[in-house]
Structure formats: structure tokens, C-alpha cells
Design a protein around this motif. Structure first.
Motif, mmCIF file in Angstrom:
data_model
loop_
_atom_site.group_PDB
_atom_site.id
_atom_site.type_symbol
_atom_site.label_atom_id
_atom_site.label_comp_id
_atom_site.label_asym_id
_atom_site.label_seq_id
_atom_site.Cartn_x
_atom_site.Cartn_y
_atom_site.Cartn_z
ATOM 1 N N GLY A 1 0.805 -1.214 0.000
ATOM 2 C CA GLY A 1 0.000 0.000 0.000
ATOM 3 C C GLY A 1 0.833 1.256 0.000
ATOM 4 O O GLY A 1 0.307 2.370 -0.007
ATOM 5 N N VAL A 2 2.152 1.087 0.017
ATOM 6 C CA VAL A 2 3.063 2.234 -0.016
ATOM 7 C C VAL A 2 3.841 2.136 -1.324
ATOM 8 O O VAL A 2 4.205 1.044 -1.748
ATOM 9 C CB VAL A 2 4.018 2.200 1.201
ATOM 10 C CG1 VAL A 2 5.124 3.223 1.052
ATOM 11 C CG2 VAL A 2 3.234 2.435 2.480
ATOM 12 N N ALA A 11 4.306 11.702 0.552
ATOM 13 C CA ALA A 11 3.071 11.803 1.340
ATOM 14 C C ALA A 11 2.468 10.426 1.595
ATOM 15 O O ALA A 11 2.013 10.126 2.704
ATOM 16 C CB ALA A 11 2.075 12.704 0.616
ATOM 17 N N ALA A 12 2.494 9.594 0.562
ATOM 18 C CA ALA A 12 1.866 8.278 0.685
ATOM 19 C C ALA A 12 2.626 7.360 1.631
ATOM 20 O O ALA A 12 2.085 6.383 2.144
ATOM 21 C CB ALA A 12 1.745 7.638 -0.696
ATOM 22 N N LEU A 23 4.175 8.423 4.415
ATOM 23 C CA LEU A 23 4.427 9.108 5.679
ATOM 24 C C LEU A 23 3.822 8.405 6.893
ATOM 25 O O LEU A 23 4.526 8.139 7.885
ATOM 26 C CB LEU A 23 3.887 10.546 5.561
ATOM 27 C CG LEU A 23 4.642 11.629 6.295
ATOM 28 C CD1 LEU A 23 6.129 11.526 6.076
ATOM 29 C CD2 LEU A 23 4.138 12.988 5.824
ATOM 30 N N MET A 24 2.528 8.115 6.851
ATOM 31 C CA MET A 24 1.893 7.580 8.060
ATOM 32 C C MET A 24 2.416 6.186 8.427
ATOM 33 O O MET A 24 2.717 5.955 9.615
ATOM 34 C CB MET A 24 0.368 7.611 7.913
ATOM 35 C CG MET A 24 -0.194 9.034 7.929
ATOM 36 S SD MET A 24 0.214 9.988 9.441
ATOM 37 C CE MET A 24 -0.962 9.250 10.584
ATOM 38 N N LEU A 77 5.737 6.831 10.122
ATOM 39 C CA LEU A 77 5.622 7.403 11.468
ATOM 40 C C LEU A 77 5.143 6.357 12.461
ATOM 41 O O LEU A 77 5.589 6.323 13.612
ATOM 42 C CB LEU A 77 4.673 8.609 11.455
ATOM 43 C CG LEU A 77 5.175 9.834 10.675
ATOM 44 C CD1 LEU A 77 4.100 10.931 10.669
ATOM 45 C CD2 LEU A 77 6.477 10.383 11.271
ATOM 46 N N ALA A 89 8.195 15.489 11.387
ATOM 47 C CA ALA A 89 7.092 14.772 12.033
ATOM 48 C C ALA A 89 7.632 13.600 12.852
ATOM 49 O O ALA A 89 7.165 13.327 13.961
ATOM 50 C CB ALA A 89 6.098 14.287 10.982
ATOM 51 N N VAL A 97 7.122 12.506 17.030
ATOM 52 C CA VAL A 97 6.521 11.281 17.603
ATOM 53 C C VAL A 97 7.537 10.393 18.324
ATOM 54 O O VAL A 97 7.146 9.382 18.911
ATOM 55 C CB VAL A 97 5.766 10.454 16.529
ATOM 56 C CG1 VAL A 97 4.701 11.321 15.837
ATOM 57 C CG2 VAL A 97 6.717 9.851 15.507
ATOM 58 N N VAL A 112 -3.807 11.305 16.041
ATOM 59 C CA VAL A 112 -3.330 9.973 15.723
ATOM 60 C C VAL A 112 -2.227 9.536 16.674
ATOM 61 O O VAL A 112 -2.139 8.383 17.067
ATOM 62 C CB VAL A 112 -2.815 9.930 14.262
ATOM 63 C CG1 VAL A 112 -2.252 8.563 13.923
ATOM 64 C CG2 VAL A 112 -3.929 10.323 13.301
ATOM 65 N N PHE A 113 -1.363 10.460 17.060
ATOM 66 C CA PHE A 113 -0.178 10.078 17.835
ATOM 67 C C PHE A 113 -0.212 10.563 19.284
ATOM 68 O O PHE A 113 0.706 10.319 20.032
ATOM 69 C CB PHE A 113 1.084 10.595 17.154
ATOM 70 C CG PHE A 113 1.333 9.961 15.813
ATOM 71 C CD1 PHE A 113 1.770 8.645 15.730
ATOM 72 C CD2 PHE A 113 1.117 10.663 14.645
ATOM 73 C CE1 PHE A 113 1.997 8.053 14.492
ATOM 74 C CE2 PHE A 113 1.341 10.080 13.415
ATOM 75 C CZ PHE A 113 1.782 8.774 13.328
#
Lengths: 240, 240, 240, 240, 240, 240
Positions: free
Chosen positions: D41-42, D53-54, D56-57, D60, D86, D90, D238-239
Motif C-alpha cells: 500500500g506504499v 506523502a503516501a 508518511l503515516m 511514522l 514529524a 513522535v 493519531v499520535f
């Protein structure tokens, strides 16, 4: 060896006081000076961009004419260094501004420089010159004194009493090694300020005469092959 | 009014050729000069940071001693402006480097400046000076000529034949208005290069004498209240 | 894997206190250290450009000799990063300054950095390093504490009582995320200051040992093909 | 002492090749590593801002979870230093990017740096990082090689034959002292390139492990009092 | 001609208040607007880098989808200009951020700009944008107001009573000609603040709609041949 | 809503061709335009600083008079953005230059910008504007085409045949995403150039009308409390 000093504004009184400073510096520098100014129809002081614009063409005509009459260097005696680039186009001899001369000197003798000017509105103009001359890392502050240029003329005592505490505060705040006087009208108070403040005080008017004299003696000429080439001939051309 | 010119390196021959240039400039500037150099135990040329380090203390001692003997200004005659800040600490009179003098002049007469130096390894050193003097927007290139400093001594004809095409290429590539000679050893070829290249050529050696003379005539002194205060007294102190 | 730490100044006492800090860091970093210093004839502290000049050649000789003896990295333990470029010329192993190490660390863990140094006269020197290391956007202030380097030696309690309120004021004024200690002599107070100030405190001495250790472990070497090439051989050459 | 290395992209194959490099560096650095990656998915490679951007989450989340599991430092193993700020919010442990690590190393050993990356579209991204890390004066060029990231995987010989002449041209054009490999996928070719080019070649992957190890050994932590404070608790957080 | 305004955060209430401002501006600009936002699972406010990261993909999907539906320009309505570069990759129509729009306007009408934002932690983020947009010489200060974004919603009177003295102090301290409101949530107070402060107040939300309308009317499109080319197709690609 | 576009030069022919471009843009922007120019006694083209000086006062008088007659925004239609600061002092409505408008647009749609101007002597002038507008990191080159402004008038076919190969070479050399036309006289060829070059071409004339329209619709006014305050009343004052 003749140096031309042009006061861009239209104040005869300020021009006389400028001439006294300039003659004294010329004596020390071993050169002659001729002083011109904007004359009638030009603002009595240069305080902002529109005043600069209004003084430009008479100043350029003075420079052109003194250049043809054999001036070996030109000084623009307004701390905004009004029209410096245009002046270099119309002259063969080198042209220096008093802000430029003051900063060139201050950076040789110090590392933390404060500049004082007259009105707050002149602060951004001087800051732009500081960037142009590559001195942004050295200049710790440009400060308005809230004294209009024309108030600097005349009564020495009163002016000093108003200037001293303002300038003392500036030097302390900036932890400055040197203070540059950012207005041709302050030139006459240089020595008194240095005594009163106990810090090195640099006056662009005197320094510009000395540096202009040095450029003249070295027979330096403006480069005419690039940005400072003479204006091109065309319909409506004024200087070609 | 006496100007002290110090050649930081240890080459007597280069010092003699420097002295000739400097005496000629001093004549035009209306001042006297005294020339010193690093003497034995100092590298015969300054090509890199370690050579600078090795020349530093003899140079500072020369400056200190000429300052006490009444020099009204000092010139550091190496285009690396070796030890400029330390020199300003140990002297009361103003100190100027030849790179500094050359750039101060070039920016008055032009907007696109090329600098040529000797070896490629000196390029970053000169680029750092260009930044220090706030001239990064004006200087379009700093170029090595692949000629060691010591090759510049002696036989004029041969040096010119090697230099001219290199420098011509530099001016064309950078679309330069002015060419700064980035090595004291090139000083003697200034006039010949200007003729050969058809472009303004600026020599820091001559200009530094003229500007030093102007600072001296204006009675400018190094500020002693900040970064250039005299060295503090302490165990092991050399200059306090 | 041996790291060489050189204290450029001539103070045996400060060197002993430095050695204690450095040995403790080396233990954590898993490497050995050897510590040298300027010895007699070198100023007992480096406060200004002339002091730097006076310490330069003994320091370079120490670096050269430890490099030949197999040091895998060198640390210059003076916050002025004295002679860093010259050191890189005379060594094969990488050389790092403590100001450089402190800023490299601080920018990884924070975005607003304050630096405190000893005397006001060192402020411009540190500001020049901040520019050199490209950290001008991150460093919100460089502040003198008006404490000479030598006052930092000895009596911990008294020094802390003087330093804490000064540094607390600096952090508040700059709204800093991290405080860098700008003098090797402050290194010993790092932990106590972090407790007292409640803010991250970064000590270049410790960090330089850790980073030097990392460079050594990675077998990084100074590039010898450009600005850091070994000094050239010539008359008077010291390191060739 | 465990270092967490995260490959932000979704390529299992590239992650395996990264892990080999990283384990070898960790061995030399005396620390353990754990390697994570974006997973399905990345994007399989990060080539531009939207790919960043895709990724990033997932990245993290990996950092957050390894931080809580006790990682002493984190490495972001993509030359775009994707999501560095970012990540610092975290994590408690310090976070370093491989571009950051490469430039921090290159500036210690050289003064003229070339960077090569894969596609032309990544050039502005890397140039922005060069500015962020304050290395604009040192980096002489950032160059695309027109090789997509995924072409770097697999067959060593072919890749080398394509890379060598491109990189040789870059070094010559920039007159570079050091060459930085601007893509994690190039890491495996470092030694071969250094032999083939005869110039210092710096690989951010290896250097980031060594520097992360140094930060961990020094017990450096991200400052939590300013820009890198933990995310605030709120609806949708989220974090926090 | 339809302008798409995306609020990256997840607050429906803030989106409603944004929509009111935006519809009013669109009326004056002669264009239609459609407003989207992050929706559930996205932080209710963007305060820091991790919040930005968490809002990124929903925002990019909104932009992508509105772009395909024919939006002629896009506005990112968060003063951090979250994901601006990625947005430009996924859209054909031009994309503008509200910080960008505010600074582009402020520099046309003034020379000394103050920016106020909400929390102190956003200050470095805004300062980075100021650098990105090349306005560092004009912006005299970026100031936190210690008011969280969500406090700006709702009760106008109370918010104004808290904001006015803070903003008045900022203008005086910076001697500012113009004040930029650095948070989309402040938009609704623009007129009241201008009356209360007696100084020009610039709201990026309104200005972004006007500038987006101008770009749309001029049929300007994002360049697709360089840094903003569409994402490449590959395994895991989201937007290709 | 009326936009005033002033052509500072004295060419009636160029003004007519400008008016055609401007009316077309105004139609798309939904506003009216009035076009003025320098008239007789002003150089027929602005090629250098002295030409700018000669055009200044007539231009400022046009701006002043159209401002009093209700113009809602002003455009200075010379790529030197002649007298922009002075114009802002004498007008209440916002003033924008065409170089400013072109760069503001180009930075929204691209990251690598080339600018072409007419004569080589205008290159430094445009480079100074690029710095002023904070776009130095984005603009990869400013290039002269060796075509005088007046050659751009008249015969389309011939001009295109001369311009296309020059501009194509510029785009390739700079690897540009966008090309800015740096002369009002090139405006008429925008669409043809975009077709011929296959790259985004930005014309400041059209964009300035659109942005001026946006500023007018948003009721933006020049700040009168600082650098752009109205000229002060005094002897010789022209605009007070």
C-alpha cells in the motif's frame, strides 16, 4: 585632481553646511572639491522613494556635466545613495555614495555596526542598502531618530542634546563597536558625538571624499562594458 | 604619513617585486610605504590554510612593531587576507587586505566580477572571502589558473603568454565587467593585462595602498571596544 | 581506535579538567583518547583572534604528530574551532571542532538554539562559525556571560551560582529548545545545568568525542584531492 | 543499544538490500539494528512529493512503535529525508535522515561536494534539503542520473557500467572533492564507485547508522519543549 | 469557474466558519467555490508536523478528485500550507496556500510585516514558509498567541478581547506596516481587528480565493514537465 | 473596477501593442483598464538605470493622477519594475510590477524558472529584482537575447524565428519548468512561444492585470503607516 560632491536635495542651507565638511575633508585628502545640489524644484530633503525620484534627473545632469568638465570622481551626498547606478551609467569617473563609503569604512574597523538615520520611514531604505553592500551580517540595527533632516540644520547645542541620549541608547542596545551617521546633515556633529558617546563614530560624508580621492589618484574608471555602459542612443534619450 | 605593507610569505624575491608596485602606488597616493615580509622559516608562498598558519605569527609581529613605530595604516599583501582579524586586534591603525581592497574597488565600478587566482586549492579560500565581504552576488566566478605563485616571478613575457588566454576565457565565460587579480604576484602585469584583455583589470596591491592612504588621511582607527579589542593579558599571552 | 583531542590553549589545569570529560565520553563511545595541549608559550585561554593565532602552530604540530602515530580522528577542543581548515590539511584522519559537533547535534534535536560563550568579544567569532556551519536560521542568539574562561576552572558551586541565572535568562529571551555551551571550560557543568535549567543542554566536548568515534569507526578520511590537500613542498614549508 | 532504520518505501527487495548495508555498518559501529519498511500500500519507491506523502503515516507508525520498544535512535533511509520533522515529534530518541548524515559527513572531509540522485524530478527536493542543512555554499551541484530507483536493484555489473561515466562527469564538472550518493539504493555500490572514480564517495546509509550510534551512546534525546514537542491530544489525533 | 478550497483538518465546525468567509470572498471575486475538509480520522486542528502528516492523504484525495471534477484552482486553507508541493503534483490546476497568498499580498502593500499564529510550536513552521517564499527580509517577526486553534471558534467577543492586546503589542514591537493573520481560524475577525488595531490586517483565506480566481481566469496551469510532474506509475502508487 | 496600466517608456507604438494585450487580459479578468505612457521627452525604451531615471517622474505623475481618478490598482508595465517603491508612496491603490507578477505566478506552478530579457545590460537589473522578490533559489538563469526592445515591435514572423532557438536553448540549459518573458514587448508572442517551445511560458503583462484585478476586488490598499506613507510636505515637494 577634482572631486565632485553632489547633494541631491534642494536645500541651499544644507548644501552650505555640507560644503564646509567636504572642504575640510578635501584638505586632508589633498584634493579639490566642487559641490553642486538639486536647486529649486527639488525637495528640500530626501525622505522616501518619491523624494528620491524627484531629485534624480537634476542630480544626474550635475554629474554628467561635472564628469565632462573633468571631475576625477563623484560623491552622492545623500545617505540613500540616491540614483547610484544611474549615475555610474552617465559618468566615466567612479561614483560613490556616502552610505557605501561609511559601510566600507566601518567594516574595516569594527564587527558590530549601528546605523542611525532621521525618520523611521528611511529605515527600510537604508536596510536595503545594507543588503546591497553585503553588510547585513555586520549591521546590528538601523534606527530612526524621529528627527526630520531639516531639524539637523542650525543650532548645534540643541541638536546634540536631542541626539546624544538617542544614539547612546542605540549603541547599548546593539552592543555596537561603531556608529554610522546615516544622514548627510549629521556630518557636522561627528567629532562632538564621538566625544559624547565614547565610541567610534563614522561619517559617510568625510569618508566618501577620502575614498573618492583614493579612486581618483589610482585612476580608477567605471567599467563601460557591462551594466554601467553609457545609455543607448534612441528616441527620447536624455543622456546618450 | 606612513603605510606599512606586509607580505606574509617568506620570499625575498616576491617581496622586492611587491615593493616596486607598492612604491609606485604610494607615489600616486602621496604617502610613504614601508614593506616587511615573513623572512626565513616562513613558506615562500601562501597556498592553503597551513601555509597561512605558518606565516601568521611573524606577520603579526611585523604589524605590531610597525604600529608602535607609527604606521598610519597596514596592508596585508596576500590575496587570502591572511590573519586580517588578528591583525586588527594587535594594531591601533586600520588594517586592510588586498582581496578586500580589490573587491571594494571592483564593486564601485562594475556589477559582474571575475577573480583569478593561482592554484585550484585557493579557490575555496577566496570564495570564503567573497562571502565575508558580502560580494557573493557580484562575483560570477573564482578561477584557478594552475600557475603556482612562484611561477609568476621573473620572466614577464612567458607569464603573459600563459596568462592571457586563460584570463580571456574567464572573462568570456563569466560575461564579466571587471577582472580582479587574485594574487599579489600578478600585480606587476596589471597594465599589460588590461591592454591585452580589453577589460577593466583590478589589482588589490595598488588599490590597498590607495585605500590605506585614504583611511590614514581620514585618521580612521580600529575600534577597540569590541571584537578588535587588544588581546587580554594572561599567562602565555604574546601580544598583551 | 584512538581519538586525539587537542586543547589549543596553554593551560595545564584546563587540560586536566578537559581530560576527565573526554575520558568519560570515550568510555561511553567505546574508543580510546589521547589528549594534548599547547603547553608553555601559548596563551592560557583563547579569547580572540590573536590568541587563536598564537596557539595555531603548536596545535597543528600536535595534530600532525598524532595523525602519523595513528589517530583515527581528531577533535579541536576550543569552541572557536581554531585552525580547523589548516588541521584538515595536515591530517589524513578527519578533524572536528567542538562548536561544529555541538551544532551538528543541536540541529538534530531542536529548532531554536541558544549559544552561551564567555566574553562578549567571542560573540562575533562564534557567530561566524554559526554562519560557516549553515545554522544561522536555527541559532536565535549567541550570548556572552562576561565570565573569562579561566574563571570556569575550579570551584563548581560558585560558578554554577553565577551561570544559572544568566543562562536561564538566555533561554527565556530566545525561547530556545536547546542550549549549547560555547566554551570547553563549561563542559563539566553540563549535567548540573540541564537539571537546573530544565532544558536540553548540549556540550560540544562530549559530542565531539562521540562523533569523532563514529567517523573513525566508519573509516572516514579527509579528502586529499581539493581544498584539504596536503601542504605543498617549497622553501620554508613547515608541514610538507 | 538498538538503532531503528526505517525504509519509507514499500519495496521488500530494496529493504533486503538496505538491511545488508545497515547490518554491516552496525557491526562496525558496535550497535544492533532493526529495519522496518512501508509494506504494501506504499509506493515501491519515493520519487516526488506525493510518493513521500503516501509513505508518511506507515513510516511514522513504525518510528512510534520502535521508539516505545526502546530504540535509542532512528534513521530515515530515504535520501529525501521524508517526514523528518514529524518523526521527531513522535519519537523521544533522536531521528536522523540519510541525506542529513551524508552532508554532515561530507562537510567535515571536503569543501566541494557533488550529489547524485536518480531522477531529475528529485533534484529540487534534494536542493531544498541542502538549503535546510545549511550546505548551499559547499554543494556545487545536485544531479539526476536518469536512473529510476528500482533500476538500482539487482545486477551490480550493469548498474556500475551505467553509473560510472555519469558520476565521473559530475565530479569533473563540479571540480568536486567528495561525491555524495543521493539514493539509498546506491549504497551497495559505494566501495566500487570509490575505486572506479578515484574520489571520496559518501554513502548516507552507512554514515547515518554510525551517527545514530554516536547519538545513542551519548544519550542524546530530542528536545520536547519546542517545535518537536509530542503531538497535542485532540479529536482525530493519531499520535497523542 | 470553480475554486476548490480544502481545509486539511477534521473539524466540521471550523470548516463551516471557513466556508462563510470563503463564500463572501468568492462573491467579490466573481467565482464559485466548493469547500472540502479532512473529515473524521483527521486531527481537528493542525498544530505541528505530525498533525500535518495525518491530514495529508485525505487532503490530496480531495484535491485530486476536485481537480478531475474540473476545479480551476485549489486553495489549501491551513496557514502551514500543508502538503503544497504534493498537491501540485496531483493537480493540473494551480494550487495556492493561504500563507503563500497572505505573504504575496502583504509584500505588495508594505515593507515590514508581522505574522501572528496560534501556538508557539507553529512559529518555526511559519518561519520556514517565510524563508520558502523569500520574504525573510520583510517579515519582522512570527509570534505565537498561545491560543489553540480550536479556541478561535465560536464566541467572537471573548476571542477579540484576548487577541487585540496581544496583536497590538506585536505591531508595536515589530514597528510593522502590516499584520498577517497566521491561522485560518482568525479569518472571521479580520475587519474587527483592522478597526481595533488601526493597521492593515491581511487574511490569507480571503486573499487566496482572490488570487486563485485570478490564476483560474488567466488559465494558468501547473507545469508538468519538472518537479510537479504527475506521480509515476509503480507498485503501491496511490495517485499514478 | 478600473485598473491603470502605465508603460513608463515613451513609445506610442509599443503602448498600442501593450494596450491590445492588456485589454484582452482585462476582458478575461472582468475589469476595465486604462493605459498611459511616458509620452514625448521619455526614452522610447527602458534599457538601463539612466533610462529608468528619465521615465520616473512622468510615470509617477500618471500614477498619482489615475489614483486620484479612482483607479483600483496600478500596473507598471516594464520588466524592470521601474520606480515601484516610489509609485507605492504616491498611490493609495496597490501597485504591482510585471516582473513581480510574473515571478509570483511562476513560483506557484514551477520550481525551476528561466527568465529571458532583451539586452545583456538588463540582466543585472532583473537579477536584482529576482533577489528583491525572494526568488533567487527558483530562478536558474536570467538571459539576454541580444534583441533591443524596439526590435520586438512589428513583424511577428521574423521576431519568432529569431526568438525560438534562443529561448529553446535557455530552457534546455537551465532544465527549466517555466519560462518568464522578461520584457513587456514580448507579451504578444506568449501563446506562439508556448506552442513552439512545448514548455509553460509566463507573461508578466497578462498576469499583472489578473493579479491587479484580484487585489482590487479584495479592496486591498497600500499601507500608509510605514515605508509607503505619502511623501512629506516640504519646500520643493512634488507629490505632497
Amino acid at each position: 585632481m577634482k572631486i565632485h560632491v553632489v547633494n541631491p536635495n534642494g536645500s541651499a542651507e544644507m548644501t552650505r553646511s555640507l560644503e564646509a565638511e567636504v572642504q575640510s575633508a578635501a584638505g586632508a585628502a589633498g584634493c579639490e572639491v566642487v559641490v553642486t545640489y538639486g536647486g529649486s524644484g527639488v525637495p528640500a530633503s530626501i525622505e522616501g522613494y518619491a523624494d528620491e525620484a524627484a531629485s534624480l534627473m537634476p542630480m544626474l545632469r550635475n554629474i554628467r556635466s561635472q564628469d565632462r568638465a573633468g571631475a576625477a570622481a563623484h560623491v552622492i551626498a545623500c545617505f540613500d545613495d540616491t540614483g547610484l547606478d544611474a549615475a555610474r551609467e552617465v559618468a566615466e569617473a567612479p561614483v560613490i555614495g556616502i552610505c557605501e563609503a561609511a559601510l566600507a569604512t566601518a567594516r574595516i574597523v569594527s564587527k558590530r555596526i549601528s546605523i542611525v538615520t532621521t525618520l523611521e520611514r528611511s529605515v527600510p531604505i537604508v536596510e536595503e542598502l545594507v543588503h546591497r553592500y553585503g553588510a547585513a551580517d555586520l549591521v546590528r540595527g538601523v534606527h530612526g531618530t524621529a528627527m526630520p533632516v531639516l531639524d539637523l540644520e542650525g543650532g548645534r547645542g540643541d541638536v546634540m542634546a536631542r541626539l546624544l541620549p538617542i544614539l547612546g541608547g542605540v549603541v547599548t542596545q546593539d552592543r555596537a563597536d561603531a556608529l554610522v551617521l546615516g544622514c548627510a546633515g549629521m556630518s557636522q556633529y561627528t567629532a562632538a558625538l564621538e566625544r559624547g558617546l565614547g565610541v567610534r563614530v563614522i561619517d559617510g560624508v568625510r569618508m566618501s571624499v577620502h575614498i573618492a580621492g583614493a579612486l581618483a589618484a589610482a585612476q580608477v574608471k567605471t567599467s563601460k562594458s557591462g551594466a554601467y555602459a553609457a545609455p543607448r542612443s534612441k528616441a527620447g534619450a536624455v543622456f546618450a
